[in-house]
Enzyme design. Structure first.
Site, mmCIF file in Angstrom:
data_model
loop_
_atom_site.group_PDB
_atom_site.id
_atom_site.type_symbol
_atom_site.label_atom_id
_atom_site.label_comp_id
_atom_site.label_asym_id
_atom_site.label_seq_id
_atom_site.Cartn_x
_atom_site.Cartn_y
_atom_site.Cartn_z
ATOM 1 N N LYS A 218 51.624 39.618 27.718
ATOM 2 C CA LYS A 218 52.194 39.050 28.860
ATOM 3 C C LYS A 218 50.989 38.226 29.786
ATOM 4 O O LYS A 218 49.709 38.368 29.412
ATOM 5 C CB LYS A 218 52.667 40.052 30.089
ATOM 6 C CG LYS A 218 51.448 40.977 30.481
ATOM 7 C CD LYS A 218 51.750 41.927 31.704
ATOM 8 C CE LYS A 218 50.866 42.934 32.145
ATOM 9 N NZ LYS A 218 51.295 43.608 33.334
ATOM 10 N N ARG B 211 56.785 51.429 41.342
ATOM 11 C CA ARG B 211 56.614 49.720 41.151
ATOM 12 C C ARG B 211 57.919 49.351 40.530
ATOM 13 O O ARG B 211 59.176 49.560 41.335
ATOM 14 C CB ARG B 211 55.429 49.432 40.173
ATOM 15 C CG ARG B 211 54.924 47.928 40.266
ATOM 16 C CD ARG B 211 53.915 47.682 39.163
ATOM 17 N NE ARG B 211 53.926 47.746 37.897
ATOM 18 C CZ ARG B 211 53.071 47.554 37.007
ATOM 19 N NH1 ARG B 211 51.963 46.781 37.311
ATOM 20 N NH2 ARG B 211 53.444 47.582 35.718
ATOM 21 N N TYR C 22 25.906 27.054 49.242
ATOM 22 C CA TYR C 22 26.793 27.261 50.615
ATOM 23 C C TYR C 22 26.131 28.651 51.268
ATOM 24 O O TYR C 22 25.990 29.513 50.768
ATOM 25 C CB TYR C 22 28.219 27.284 50.608
ATOM 26 C CG TYR C 22 29.175 26.090 50.195
ATOM 27 C CD1 TYR C 22 29.092 24.889 51.072
ATOM 28 C CD2 TYR C 22 29.851 26.364 48.943
ATOM 29 C CE1 TYR C 22 29.759 24.059 50.820
ATOM 30 C CE2 TYR C 22 30.461 24.883 48.611
ATOM 31 C CZ TYR C 22 30.417 23.941 49.741
ATOM 32 O OH TYR C 22 31.304 22.805 49.330
ATOM 33 N N MET D 62 33.491 25.740 44.420
ATOM 34 C CA MET D 62 34.635 25.898 43.736
ATOM 35 C C MET D 62 34.650 25.197 42.297
ATOM 36 O O MET D 62 35.465 25.864 41.370
ATOM 37 C CB MET D 62 35.651 24.811 44.567
ATOM 38 C CG MET D 62 37.234 24.751 43.868
ATOM 39 S SD MET D 62 38.161 23.649 45.215
ATOM 40 C CE MET D 62 38.300 24.258 46.522
HETATM 41 C C1 LIG Z 1 54.584 47.648 31.772
HETATM 42 C C2 LIG Z 1 53.359 47.695 31.077
HETATM 43 N N1 LIG Z 1 53.276 48.201 29.908
HETATM 44 C C3 LIG Z 1 51.942 47.965 29.215
HETATM 45 C C4 LIG Z 1 50.689 47.562 29.588
HETATM 46 C C5 LIG Z 1 49.660 47.335 29.026
HETATM 47 O O1 LIG Z 1 48.822 48.009 29.624
HETATM 48 P P1 LIG Z 1 47.234 48.179 29.088
HETATM 49 O O2 LIG Z 1 46.636 46.532 29.224
HETATM 50 O O3 LIG Z 1 46.302 49.075 30.117
HETATM 51 O O4 LIG Z 1 47.286 48.707 27.709
HETATM 52 C C6 LIG Z 1 50.856 46.850 30.807
HETATM 53 C C7 LIG Z 1 49.892 46.215 31.489
HETATM 54 O O5 LIG Z 1 49.651 46.104 32.730
HETATM 55 C C8 LIG Z 1 52.224 47.016 31.614
HETATM 56 O O6 LIG Z 1 52.300 46.287 33.018
#
Ligand SMILES: Cc1ncc(COP(=O)(O)O)c(C=O)c1O
Length: 372
Positions: free
Chosen positions: A38, A136, A263, A311
């Site tokens: 992801k 969540r 800065y 930046m």
């Molecule tokens: C729903 C879900 N599964 C699995 C993972 C993978 O976790 P990790 O990167 O700690 O292995 C994540 C990562 O945040 C997640 O949100």
């Protein structure tokens, strides 16, 4: 000297593949990974990482949303794709058309998806997510069984999986609590005579520690990218860093003692100094909190950040590296001769986690792939 002043990230696809194999070897025979790619594969590049892992044998991916799912399909990936956020964008039609598997935790989503699948004479796989203590995403654990029953009534959906997510896999007590909640739901489902092929709860830590052998899947993310979710796991497995982040020196200034830099005048030279200029800043994802804290590598030596990161620009103190010249490569993450900067080092200095450092490297920084 010909110099490219480009800032770039180099991703080692062989290292990704090796990390995948290392993780896979830790899993019990009946368990397989859902590779979490992801958020642009934690900044590494969604399609390139998806393709490299698919080549290595991965057949199930977890992505953020519909858009990432479609990108993977368009890149020719035929594997199962779990949409971790579910159908938040109400894109039921596309979910069916692109054969994606959304996470479900609202009956309304399931019904709408079922209608779209029915119109197309298709069956869409779904995974129900249970909230076991993260507060969540997910249906509360005491409503999970009834959601399962209701989804099973929808004939154009296939309830393939039930899942949850750990709040802190390194906390044994809380993980045990979540596991117990998860198992309680699982037992209720099984007692009701409902057969769900896949249960999954674990992340990288769980995969490395072999925490849930009774689950058919586990969802490693960060470990694929060579970063340890917990330093104690360094004794358990050997993961390889997968990414190097480099730029180059675009200018060097000779400045007197007592000169302030950047800065806010937070850095003042304590001696006549050589200040180097780098063409990147926090807009590239290099955290401003690293100002006056981090180091970079130049000609195999460590050079401290001098003053506030801007930046688009960052200054470094090159006084102890007299051989440094305009055009020299500069390493933000990675190796230079005998020196190495790990993503974990930056995360610690920026008071964050490696996930954030990786995921926030800006899209404008080109990714270059090696060993593919
Ligand atoms: C729903 C879900 N599964 C699995 C993972 C993978 O976790 P990790 O990167 O700690 O292995 C994540 C990562 O945040 C997640 O949100």
């Amino acid at each position: 000297m010909s110099a490219s002043f480009e800032t770039k990230v180099t991703v080692d696809l062989k290292a990704i593949e090796q990390n995948y194999r290392v993780i896979q070897k830790r899993l019990p025979a009946q368990q397989q990974p859902i590779c979490i790619i992801k958020s642009n594969a934690y900044g590494h590049g969604l399609c390139e990482i998806g393709q490299a892992l698919a080549k290595a044998g991965a057949d199930f991916f977890g992505v953020r949303d519909l858009c990432e799912g479609i990108l993977l399909r368009e890149a020719g990936i035929d594997a199962d794709i779990l949409i971790l956020l579910g159908t938040i964008d109400r894109s039921y039609k596309e979910v069916v058309e692109y054969r994606l598997t959304p996470v479900i935790y609202h009956l309304d989503w399931a019904k709408r998806l079922n209608e779209e699948a029915k119109k197309r004479n298709k069956v869409c796989k779904v995974h129900i997510k249970i909230d076991t203590g993260m507060t969540r995403v997910g249906v509360s654990f005491n409503q999970a069984l009834s959601l399962c029953r209701e989804v099973l009534e929808l004939k154009n959906l296939q309830l393939e999986g039930v899942m949850s997510h750990l709040a802190e896999a390194t906390d044994e007590q809380y993980t045990q609590f979540q596991h117990e909640q998860f198992n309680q739901v699982r037992q209720e489902i099984e007692k009701a005579g409902i057969d769900i092929p896949i249960y999954h709860l674990g992340n990288s830590t769980a995969a490395i520690k072999g925490l849930f052998p009774d689950c058919r899947k586990v969802r490693p993310g960060i470990a694929l990218y060579g970063s340890y979710p917990d330093p104690v796991l360094e004794d358990e497995v050997s993961l390889q860093p997968t990414l190097a982040w480099k730029t180059s020196l675009i200018d060097i200034k000779q400045v007197p003692k007592g000169q302030s830099v950047s800065y806010g005048m937070t850095f003042k030279t304590e001696r006549p100094s050589r200040i180097g200029l780098l063409p990147l800043g926090y807009a590239d994802g290099y955290p401003r909190l690293l100002s006056n804290r981090a180091e970079v590598l130049v000609r195999g030596k460590r050079a401290p950040i001098a003053g506030r990161i801007c930046m688009d620009l960052t200054m470094i103190d090159l006084t102890d590296i007299p051989e440094a010249k305009i055009g020299n490569p500069v390493t933000l993450i990675g190796k230079d001769a005998k020196e190495t900067i790990l993503v974990e080092d930056l995360a610690e200095q920026a008071e964050t986690i490696s996930y954030e450092i990786l995921a926030r490297i800006a899209p404008r920084v080109p990714r270059v792939y090696i060993n593919g």
